[in-house]
Design a protein around this motif. Structure first.
Motif, mmCIF file in Angstrom:
data_model
loop_
_atom_site.group_PDB
_atom_site.id
_atom_site.type_symbol
_atom_site.label_atom_id
_atom_site.label_comp_id
_atom_site.label_asym_id
_atom_site.label_seq_id
_atom_site.Cartn_x
_atom_site.Cartn_y
_atom_site.Cartn_z
ATOM 1 N N ILE A 151 0.879 -1.256 0.098
ATOM 2 C CA ILE A 151 0.005 0.049 -0.147
ATOM 3 C C ILE A 151 0.683 1.384 0.006
ATOM 4 C CG2 ILE A 151 -1.923 1.357 1.228
ATOM 5 C CD1 ILE A 151 -2.734 -1.314 2.500
ATOM 6 N N GLY A 153 1.047 4.987 0.752
ATOM 7 C CA GLY A 153 0.322 6.196 1.430
ATOM 8 C C GLY A 153 -0.103 5.502 2.751
ATOM 9 N N ALA A 154 0.277 6.336 3.804
ATOM 10 C CA ALA A 154 -0.265 5.679 5.154
ATOM 11 C C ALA A 154 -1.215 6.899 5.618
ATOM 12 C CB ALA A 154 0.925 5.512 6.034
ATOM 13 N N GLY A 158 -5.390 4.448 3.066
ATOM 14 C CA GLY A 158 -4.185 3.264 3.001
ATOM 15 C C GLY A 158 -4.400 2.683 4.257
ATOM 16 N N ALA A 162 -5.522 -1.319 4.942
ATOM 17 C CA ALA A 162 -4.509 -2.130 5.580
ATOM 18 C C ALA A 162 -5.166 -2.801 6.664
ATOM 19 C CB ALA A 162 -3.435 -1.259 6.242
ATOM 20 N N VAL A 174 2.680 -1.294 4.255
ATOM 21 C CA VAL A 174 2.259 0.226 3.917
ATOM 22 C C VAL A 174 3.766 1.241 3.782
ATOM 23 C CG1 VAL A 174 1.106 2.166 4.527
ATOM 24 C CG2 VAL A 174 0.510 0.036 5.251
ATOM 25 N N ASP A 176 5.302 5.014 2.997
ATOM 26 C CA ASP A 176 5.017 6.155 3.035
ATOM 27 C C ASP A 176 6.294 7.155 2.868
ATOM 28 O OD1 ASP A 176 2.245 7.986 3.880
ATOM 29 O OD2 ASP A 176 4.094 9.167 3.935
ATOM 30 N N LEU A 236 -2.085 -0.971 -3.889
ATOM 31 C CA LEU A 236 -3.114 -0.101 -3.534
ATOM 32 C C LEU A 236 -2.323 1.479 -3.563
ATOM 33 C CD1 LEU A 236 -6.068 0.914 -3.099
ATOM 34 C CD2 LEU A 236 -5.475 0.684 -0.727
ATOM 35 N N ALA A 238 -2.356 5.138 -2.507
ATOM 36 C CA ALA A 238 -3.335 5.835 -1.930
ATOM 37 C C ALA A 238 -2.506 7.093 -1.278
ATOM 38 C CB ALA A 238 -3.765 5.026 -0.633
ATOM 39 N N THR A 239 -2.188 7.705 -2.350
ATOM 40 C CA THR A 239 -0.973 8.883 -1.916
ATOM 41 C C THR A 239 -1.642 10.412 -1.870
ATOM 42 O OG1 THR A 239 -0.940 8.775 -4.521
ATOM 43 C CG2 THR A 239 0.684 7.718 -3.335
ATOM 44 N N GLY A 456 -10.966 3.277 1.250
ATOM 45 C CA GLY A 456 -9.870 2.252 1.663
ATOM 46 C C GLY A 456 -10.463 0.902 1.871
#
Ligand code: FAD
Ligand code: SF4
Ligand code: SF4
Length: 477
Positions: A151, A153-154, A158, A162, A174, A176, A236, A238-239, A456
């Protein structure tokens, strides 16, 4: 049920106690105190238990609001927590920062004639209590699966994905580019709306449940996107969206004019106890300065209120439309006004004045014209209405656009929409690249935390279907 609920007819709405403006101007702690057990029960009991609950319909997560309100009113808090956490990954965060006036509470039926149930404050109370009581357990998958998901992006999108994937036993990592988990929850949104410990607590909880984090990892830089895809069965993206919109006005490049997010990140880092040279040098510190913030969204509201807390001499928000037409939450505008922010509605910058640094903003008055095709009124300058505001620090908060994702990931086959967001199949969340999914602001454009959580969770369900379909086709070969 009846005797415990439906109390709205005689019990007035009571929001959690708000700290006095003078007191809260001096620190970055949350401004609302928590309900005590009696207030939470009493406020939950105001719900009329609607057969068709419009509050839930207007909650992006379709939270089962009437049921957890009833359980709270009955003192059955652990059950309320189980129910609330079944549909929301971070209820205590949404309870704090959702714009409830536009979502659940704004659509509560007792709002017509009475004031709405304080849904957000009860939601927050339930999960804060659950953490204190030890009811929030680490994720424990029934069995481990071999498939792995990377993934990028935290942020809330994201992290929600997760959690959902890890629950199903997938191996989740994840990545980042920041050094802490949370995305805008940790570095964008200030502590007076969401204290940092709340975010750090969720980071620890996810790690305890087996989610792995690789931080300071800029995908497309230090680690290539192709390498990440090769390493994981599914990816994934998720930025979020981070390219600040610019102002085209003379002098806009002068020192002392800064982008909102850089300003907020610096302030949040300081609150987290980091060494922050850009703050100590004064570049991003509003202390003793006349500050002008340009914009009318949530980011602008967070900037004006941060500047107040840093000890600015004056803080003015310049917004080209009026109060009724601003995108930011009216609740936050009221809080900002209480704290001493001056709003200059219907005004836009014409030029930034100064030689070696900005010293003033020349602005012009605007009026609202006829609605355009989208129904939104156009804004037009009023000739001869210019005025000047002294400014040693100008913060640009005009919103964000997506970065160039195919460029950043060095993959020209990653397709975009006309707005530069990632193009996905709306049902499956899959991008134009097989096995690559996307969720949150990078798909929707700048939006809300609660929508990022929803995306998410939905993307995670879709990734699970993807793995299932793959193993079925492998079995058939
Ligand atoms: P983000 O939270 O932006 O997270 C994306 C993460 O991806 C970041 O951690 C980033 O470092 C990481 N990343 C990006 N590119 C890369 C890369 N190439 N490699 C590795 N990592 C990468 N919403 C509300 O509901 N209520 C509010 O009160 C509110 N206030 C806000 C205040 C501000 C100042 C801002 C800017 C936004 C606010 N929002 C609010 C909006 C909300 O924060 C966002 O909609 C939400 O955080 C989006 O979640 P996300 O997971 O999609 O992205
Ligand atoms: Fe309301 Fe947000 Fe909670 Fe939904 S998640 S019930 S919209 S506060
Ligand atoms: Fe209760 Fe209001 Fe929801 Fe009706 S709309 S179920 S009164 S919270």
């Amino acid at each position: 049920m009846a005797e415990r609920m439906l109390q709205f007819t005689h019990l007035p709405q009571q929001t959690p106690e708000k700290r006095e403006a003078l007191e809260r101007r001096a620190d970055f702690e949350e401004i609302y105190k928590r309900f005590d057990v009696q207030s939470a029960k009493a406020q939950a009991s105001r719900c009329s238990q609607c057969g068709i609950p419009f509050c839930s319909i207007h909650c992006p997560l379709s939270n089962n609001i009437p049921d957890w309100l009833k359980l709270t009113a009955e003192g059955r808090l652990e059950e309320a927590y189980e129910l609330s956490s079944a549909t929301n990954t971070f209820p205590e965060i949404c309870g704090r920062i959702c714009p409830q006036d536009r979502l659940c509470e704004g659509n509560c039926v007792i709002e017509k004639g009475f004031e709405s149930v304080t849904i957000g404050a009860v939601e927050r109370y339930i999960t804060d209590t659950a953490f204190e009581q030890g009811w929030v357990k680490p994720i424990q998958p029934r069995h481990e699966r071999a498939e792995s998901v990377g993934i990028i992006g935290a942020g809330p999108a994201g992290l929600a994905a997760a959690e959902a994937l890890r629950q199903q036993g997938y191996q989740v990592t994840v990545y980042d580019r920041h050094d802490r988990v949370g995305g805008l929850l940790i570095y964008g949104i200030p502590g007076f709306k969401l204290e940092k410990d709340i975010v750090l607590r969720r980071w620890k909880w996810l790690e305890e449940g087996g989610v792995k984090f690789v931080l300071n990892a800029d995908i497309g830089g230090k680690i290539s996107f192709a390498a990440l895809r090769a390493q994981h069965g599914a990816v994934l993206v998720a930025t979020g969206v981070y390219k600040p919109r610019e102002i085209a006005a003379p002098g806009s490049g002068l020192p002392g004019i800064v982008p909102a997010l850089d300003y907020l990140i610096t302030s949040n880092r300081k609150s987290l106890g980091d060494a922050v040279p850009e703050f100590d040098s004064g570049k991003f510190n509003a202390a003793g300065k006349n500050v002008v913030v340009i914009g009318g969204g949530d980011t602008a509201m967070d900037c004006v209120r941060t500047a107040i807390r840093q000890g600015a001499k004056s803080v003015t928000c310049l917004y080209r439309r009026d109060k009724q037409n601003m995108p930011g939450s009216l609740r936050e505008v009221a809080n900002a006004e209480d704290e001493g922010v001056i709003f200059s509605w219907l005004a836009a910058p014409e030029a930034f004045l100064g030689d070696i640094g900005v010293t003033a903003v020349r602005a012009i008055k605007m009026h609202l014209g006829l609605p355009d095709a989208s129904g939104r009124q156009s804004v037009e300058a009023i000739e001869g209405s210019s005025f000047t505001l002294p400014a040693d620090l100008v913060i640009k908060a005009l919103g964000f656009d997506p970065e160039d994702m195919p460029g950043a990931f060095n993959d020209p086959f990653l397709k975009l929409t006309a707005w530069g967001t990632l193009k996905t199949n709306p049902k499956t969340f899959e991008t134009s690249l097989p096995g690559v999914f996307a969720a949150g602001d990078i798909v929707r454009g700048a939006s809300l935390v609660v929508w990022a959580i929803r995306d998410g969770r939905d993307a995670a369900a879709s990734i699970q279907q993807y793995f299932k379909a793959q193993s079925l086709s492998q079995a058939a070969e």
